[in-house]
Design a protein around this motif. Structure first.
Motif, PDB file in Angstrom:
ATOM      1  N   SER A   1      -6.397  -3.210  -3.296  1.00 36.24           N
ATOM      2  CA  SER A   1      -5.503  -2.051  -3.253  1.00 36.24           C
ATOM      3  C   SER A   1      -5.194  -1.619  -4.669  1.00 36.24           C
ATOM      4  O   SER A   1      -4.390  -2.211  -5.357  1.00 36.24           O
TER       5      SER A   1
ATOM      6  N   ASP B   1       2.358   5.188   2.694  1.00 40.60           N
ATOM      7  CA  ASP B   1       1.102   5.900   2.905  1.00 40.60           C
ATOM      8  C   ASP B   1      -0.019   4.924   2.569  1.00 40.60           C
ATOM      9  O   ASP B   1      -0.428   4.804   1.409  1.00 40.60           O
ATOM     10  N   VAL B   2      -0.490   4.213   3.567  1.00 47.11           N
ATOM     11  CA  VAL B   2      -1.435   3.119   3.347  1.00 47.11           C
ATOM     12  C   VAL B   2      -2.819   3.529   3.811  1.00 47.11           C
ATOM     13  O   VAL B   2      -2.989   4.042   4.925  1.00 47.11           O
ATOM     14  N   ASP B   3      -3.805   3.330   2.969  1.00 49.19           N
ATOM     15  CA  ASP B   3      -5.205   3.506   3.364  1.00 49.19           C
ATOM     16  C   ASP B   3      -6.043   2.510   2.571  1.00 49.19           C
ATOM     17  O   ASP B   3      -5.510   1.551   2.014  1.00 49.19           O
ATOM     18  N   ALA B   4      -7.352   2.752   2.481  1.00 48.26           N
ATOM     19  CA  ALA B   4      -8.227   1.790   1.818  1.00 48.26           C
ATOM     20  C   ALA B   4      -7.909   1.646   0.336  1.00 48.26           C
ATOM     21  O   ALA B   4      -8.219   0.616  -0.272  1.00 48.26           O
TER      22      ALA B   4
ATOM     23  N   ARG C   1       1.057  -1.284   0.598  1.00 52.49           N
ATOM     24  CA  ARG C   1       2.431  -1.014   0.989  1.00 52.49           C
ATOM     25  C   ARG C   1       3.389  -1.261  -0.178  1.00 52.49           C
ATOM     26  O   ARG C   1       3.092  -2.023  -1.092  1.00 52.49           O
TER      27      ARG C   1
END
Length: 273
Positions: A248, A220-223, A227
């Motif tokens: 991150s 679930d990758v966002d700003a 990963r």
């Protein structure tokens, strides 16, 4: 159909090595029988393990360690601050942590009940069922190598849980825990049984797998999240613990694997010296 029991078993084995404490899980969890009246706990111990379970806080395990070693489990401040919680359909989550049992799927926690219509209509995925989380349990069996606890009937989940902690004979350093549920309603209930064990964030978990093909990572990758990465070596898969890059700040992902028969292992630093 109304009284169909379901059971899940998980075993733990513990060793101490130069790199730290290893717990290998294959079936259940439990111990010997001293009471810690001040903390409302039952204490089980042998030459290889020390375990403490709280009948008052839903039968959850609050301590699991080798003798004289730090607690492998992460336990919340609420254990001391809220030792006698209110239990009703309006109650929220309380951060006791440790090891407890959840039912699945989470999306159904409040769907099949009448005690809190607002949470039912919202299909609320949170908080967990207060009766299962921290209602007082009854000690229905206790011996030098075993504790059995029975929870109250839950009007939210529609089940009554039983928890069994045992030290199997001839297996020093092994803890076994079983959980079973019984339907208290006249209609069928279908649930998963999850063992939810909280440990410090730097704890490394090893899952026995045959090959990389048996591991699936969902990212679930966002700003704000990076990963996940992991390594398979010597028949075990483990997530990498490297800090994410500065951009991150966290990691949100799920991993699953096709597990080999000897279960999973947890490694925590040995801080006794």
């Amino acid at each position: 159909m109304g009284t169909m029991p379901e059971r899940r078993i998980m075993p733990l084995r513990a060793w101490l090595s130069s790199c730290g404490m290893l717990l290998a899980s294959c079936l259940p969890i439990a111990f010997a029988g001293d009471r810690d009246a001040g903390a409302s706990r039952l204490r089980l111990a042998d030459a290889g393990l020390v375990v403490e379970v709280s009948p008052r806080l839903g039968g959850r395990m609050l301590h699991l360690a080798l003798p004289a070693a730090p607690n492998l489990l992460k336990v919340g401040d609420a254990v001391a601050a809220q030792p006698d919680p209110r239990v009703d359909a309006e109650a929220g989550d309380i951060g006791y942590l440790g090891h407890q049992v959840w039912l699945g799927p989470q999306s159904h926690w409040w769907v099949h009940q009448q005690a809190n219509p607002a949470r039912r209509d919202a299909q609320a995925p949170w908080p967990p069922d207060p009766w299962l989380s921290y209602a007082a349990t009854e000690v229905v069996g206790q011996a030098a190598d075993r504790i059995e606890l029975r929870g109250p009937p839950s009007p939210v989940s529609g089940v009554r849980m039983t928890y069994d902690y045992a030290l199997p004979a001839g297996k020093p350093g092994t803890l076994e825990t079983r959980a079973s549920m019984r339907n208290i309603r006249t209609t069928p209930v279908s649930c998963d049984i999850w063992f939810n064990s909280r440990v410090p964030a730097d704890t490394r978990v090893y899952v026995s797998v045959a090959s990389d093909a048996d591991v699936r990572l969902r990212h679930d990758v966002d700003a704000g999240f990076d990963r996940l990465s992991g390594t398979t070596e010597g028949g075990f898969f483990t997530l990498d613990l490297e800090a994410p890059p500065p951009a991150s700040r966290g990691v949100a992902a799920r991993s699953s694997s096709r597990r080999a028969p000897d279960g999973w292992r947890v490694s925590a630093p040995d801080k006794r010296s």
